[in-house]
Design an enzyme around this catalytic site. Structure first.
Site: not given
Length: 234
Positions: A89, A203
């Site tokens: 994760v 991002d």
């Protein structure tokens, strides 16, 4: 018996584990999602915890950044502690116009710039793919939770600064770029265990959008929920 990088005794780590890159994210998961969490590792600051989630025993541990780092921890977790289900994760950068900041990406397969596979198979390219059962579970769990989720190919790069051309990579249908999943998937194939990567887009490489380091460490809880639910799914 402890390994060179993990100080846990046998039995202190569950056979199902979440693997965030950031050890502080591991601590956040333990403190906010697990009951009766006990720390089993702090060697090199790579925090690891075992507790229960909805009555199921699970662990969470940081891996650091990059394929060499995650490969060290995953190897030891699998071969020395008997871990059978490992879910990364972490964060990733989008290279696809349809994949937005804070969306989830589940890596169906991971191309890579790393030579990790070539050390074992120098004469051909071995595909790094996720465990389909875990992938299927994670996708349906995310869908049921109403979380915007994309499933597809990702790229695991050795370089954070630089690397393959994002526009060219995106044109091949790649959803995102990160730094670890291909190594984890390869170890899944090598040791016949279940592996999966669930990433939050932190991002956007094409647009320049980004999130803060604090947000990456302390939020992105959708990814954590999907990861934990997938860990315990039968």
């Amino acid at each position: 018996m402890p390994t060179p990088h993990i100080e846990a005794q046998k039995g202190e780590i569950a056979d199902k584990i979440l693997l965030p890159g950031d050890p502080l994210r591991a601590k956040f998961i333990a403190e906010n999602f697990l009951e009766d969490a006990v720390q089993f590792n702090q060697v090199r600051g790579m925090l690891g915890f075992t507790g229960t989630y909805k009555g199921h025993r699970v662990s969470v541990m940081g891996t650091g950044m990059g394929i060499p780092s995650i490969s060290i921890y995953a190897n030891e977790l699998i071969t020395e502690y008997g871990v059978k289900r490992l879910i990364r994760v972490g964060t990733a950068g989008s290279v696809n116009e349809d994949v937005h900041i804070r969306d989830l990406v589940i890596g169906q397969a991971a191309a890579t710039t790393s030579a990790i596979v070539r050390h074992d198979f120098p004469d051909f390219d071995f595909p790094q793919i996720a465990d389909f059962d875990l992938l299927d579970k994670a996708y349906h769990i995310a869908k049921d939770l109403g979380i915007t989720t994309h499933v597809g190919n990702i790229l695991s790069s050795d370089l954070f600064y630089g690397g393959p051309d994002a526009v060219k990579v995106g044109k091949l249908g790649v959803k995102a770029v990160e730094m670890e999943a291909a190594g984890l998937y390869y170890l899944g194939a090598k040791y016949k265990v279940q592996t999966l990567g669930i990433m939050t887009i932190s991002d956007h490489i094409l647009t320049g959008e980004s999130t803060t380091s604090e947000e990456r460490q302390l939020t992105f809880t959708d990814m954590m929920k999907v990861g934990l639910e997938t860990l315990i799914a039968e």
